[in-house]
Design a protein around this motif. Structure first.
Motif, PDB file in Angstrom:
ATOM      1  N   GLU A  69    -114.745   8.627 -44.678  1.00 32.26           N
ATOM      2  CA  GLU A  69    -113.125   8.257 -45.618  1.00 32.26           C
ATOM      3  C   GLU A  69    -112.051   7.948 -44.941  1.00 32.26           C
ATOM      4  O   GLU A  69    -111.340   7.169 -44.679  1.00 32.26           O
ATOM      5  CB  GLU A  69    -113.414   8.896 -46.521  1.00 32.26           C
ATOM      6  N   ARG A  70    -112.500  10.228 -44.179  1.00 36.88           N
ATOM      7  CA  ARG A  70    -111.201   9.434 -43.921  1.00 36.88           C
ATOM      8  C   ARG A  70    -110.460   8.860 -42.538  1.00 36.88           C
ATOM      9  O   ARG A  70    -109.782   8.168 -42.175  1.00 36.88           O
ATOM     10  CB  ARG A  70    -111.067  10.791 -42.779  1.00 36.88           C
ATOM     11  N   GLN A  71    -111.951   8.644 -41.682  1.00 38.46           N
ATOM     12  CA  GLN A  71    -111.453   7.900 -40.735  1.00 38.46           C
ATOM     13  C   GLN A  71    -111.800   5.999 -41.198  1.00 38.46           C
ATOM     14  O   GLN A  71    -110.925   5.399 -40.236  1.00 38.46           O
ATOM     15  CB  GLN A  71    -113.139   7.593 -39.574  1.00 38.46           C
ATOM     16  N   VAL A  72    -112.013   5.675 -42.246  1.00 35.49           N
ATOM     17  CA  VAL A  72    -111.552   4.321 -42.760  1.00 35.49           C
ATOM     18  C   VAL A  72    -109.906   4.299 -43.033  1.00 35.49           C
ATOM     19  O   VAL A  72    -109.150   3.767 -42.699  1.00 35.49           O
ATOM     20  CB  VAL A  72    -112.525   4.373 -43.616  1.00 35.49           C
ATOM     21  N   GLU A  73    -109.175   6.035 -43.362  1.00 37.70           N
ATOM     22  CA  GLU A  73    -107.904   5.549 -43.057  1.00 37.70           C
ATOM     23  C   GLU A  73    -107.614   5.360 -41.863  1.00 37.70           C
ATOM     24  O   GLU A  73    -105.887   4.723 -42.168  1.00 37.70           O
ATOM     25  CB  GLU A  73    -107.270   7.131 -44.561  1.00 37.70           C
ATOM     26  N   ARG A  74    -108.186   6.107 -41.177  1.00 35.62           N
ATOM     27  CA  ARG A  74    -107.311   6.408 -39.637  1.00 35.62           C
ATOM     28  C   ARG A  74    -107.308   4.444 -39.499  1.00 35.62           C
ATOM     29  O   ARG A  74    -106.120   4.338 -38.421  1.00 35.62           O
ATOM     30  CB  ARG A  74    -108.038   6.841 -38.671  1.00 35.62           C
ATOM     31  N   SER A  76    -107.494   1.874 -40.924  1.00 37.84           N
ATOM     32  CA  SER A  76    -106.111   1.013 -41.429  1.00 37.84           C
ATOM     33  C   SER A  76    -104.814   1.338 -40.899  1.00 37.84           C
ATOM     34  O   SER A  76    -104.423   0.274 -40.455  1.00 37.84           O
ATOM     35  CB  SER A  76    -105.977   1.025 -42.898  1.00 37.84           C
ATOM     36  N   GLN A  77    -104.683   2.725 -40.885  1.00 39.81           N
ATOM     37  CA  GLN A  77    -103.264   3.110 -40.575  1.00 39.81           C
ATOM     38  C   GLN A  77    -103.413   2.383 -39.251  1.00 39.81           C
ATOM     39  O   GLN A  77    -101.805   1.743 -38.263  1.00 39.81           O
ATOM     40  CB  GLN A  77    -103.112   4.762 -40.245  1.00 39.81           C
ATOM     41  N   PRO A  82    -107.424  -3.304 -43.523  1.00 34.86           N
ATOM     42  CA  PRO A  82    -108.922  -2.250 -43.974  1.00 34.86           C
ATOM     43  C   PRO A  82    -109.962  -3.157 -42.872  1.00 34.86           C
ATOM     44  O   PRO A  82    -110.194  -4.148 -42.229  1.00 34.86           O
ATOM     45  CB  PRO A  82    -109.102  -2.864 -44.530  1.00 34.86           C
ATOM     46  N   VAL A 105    -119.099   4.905 -48.914  1.00 41.27           N
ATOM     47  CA  VAL A 105    -117.855   4.476 -48.322  1.00 41.27           C
ATOM     48  C   VAL A 105    -118.253   2.154 -48.727  1.00 41.27           C
ATOM     49  O   VAL A 105    -117.315   2.764 -48.957  1.00 41.27           O
ATOM     50  CB  VAL A 105    -117.841   5.104 -47.312  1.00 41.27           C
ATOM     51  N   GLU A 108    -117.779   1.876 -51.920  1.00 42.69           N
ATOM     52  CA  GLU A 108    -116.133   1.882 -52.222  1.00 42.69           C
ATOM     53  C   GLU A 108    -115.298   1.084 -51.533  1.00 42.69           C
ATOM     54  O   GLU A 108    -114.177   0.416 -52.376  1.00 42.69           O
ATOM     55  CB  GLU A 108    -116.237   3.337 -52.077  1.00 42.69           C
ATOM     56  N   HIS A 109    -115.624   0.565 -50.237  1.00 41.03           N
ATOM     57  CA  HIS A 109    -114.417  -0.317 -50.261  1.00 41.03           C
ATOM     58  C   HIS A 109    -115.145  -1.581 -49.812  1.00 41.03           C
ATOM     59  O   HIS A 109    -114.326  -2.419 -49.744  1.00 41.03           O
ATOM     60  CB  HIS A 109    -114.146   0.139 -48.403  1.00 41.03           C
TER      61      HIS A 109
END
Length: 214
Positions: A69-74, A76-77, A82, A105, A108-109
């Protein structure tokens, strides 16, 4: 690596790529792919650091989920959008405890997870095994055989195009340039046309139909 992938997209049949988000070159790669909105870009999640040391206990599903999940957010940043799909470095998501985390994950996405949803994954476009290079497997003729053998429906043909430089830490080196030469060869599109194969990216999975892809 990034240069080869982008060349295979711009001049060949590559339609999708996966991004590692915690490497020294990740930001530059993200900037390059962000400028190409037609290229589907997914997360190539890695549960180890650049030296291969585990970031989490692979038997701990909640910890694995949190890291993915952290890497998914990273992602997108870095990219500004996404990911279009989800897979993993060294296919670590195949481990049962880790697979559960990836599935959570992905669900969820709303992301296709390699080998857990369409498209079918084809891994035979690969030019090394038993410590030996097999250029015939990643030649134009080799890829043509693979395309001819695809099942009906969606397929993802895995590939690893790239240029070898001093920073590449991999035993798969010469083969990357051989793959690239094949993927940009005009004969591949000709073969695909005779087989009624259309090359599309993950972003198009919900809006199109056909056979093939990479």
């Amino acid at each position: 690596m990034t240069r080869g992938i982008l060349e295979a997209y711009e001049h060949g049949v590559v339609t999708s790529a996966s991004l590692l988000v915690d490497r020294a070159a990740s930001a530059a790669a993200a900037e390059a792919v962000a400028a190409m909105p037609g290229l589907s870009v997914g997360l190539h999640a890695d549960l180890a650091d650049a030296d291969g040391r585990p970031l989490v206990d692979l038997a701990d599903t909640p910890a694995c989920r949190a890291e993915v999940e952290r890497q998914v957010e990273r992602f997108s940043q870095l990219v500004g959008r996404p990911p279009t799909h989800l897979d993993s470095h060294r296919n670590v998501h195949r481990l049962p405890s880790v697979r559960q985390a990836f599935r959570q994950v992905a669900g969820e996405h709303g992301l296709p997870l390699r080998e857990d949803a369409l498209p079918a994954y084809v891994s035979t476009f690969y030019g090394q095994w038993d410590g030996c290079t097999h250029p015939e497997q990643v030649s134009v003729e080799g890829l043509a055989r693979i395309l001819a053998g695809l099942p009906a429906g969606w397929s993802e043909v895995g590939c690893h195009p790239g240029y070898v430089d001093g920073d590449l830490r991999s035993s798969y080196r010469l083969e990357r340039e051989l793959e690239l030469a094949t993927l940009v060869n005009p004969r591949i599109r000709e073969v695909a046309a005779t087989l009624d194969i259309t090359f599309v990216g993950f972003a198009e999975l919900l809006t199109g139909s056909g056979r093939g892809g990479s």
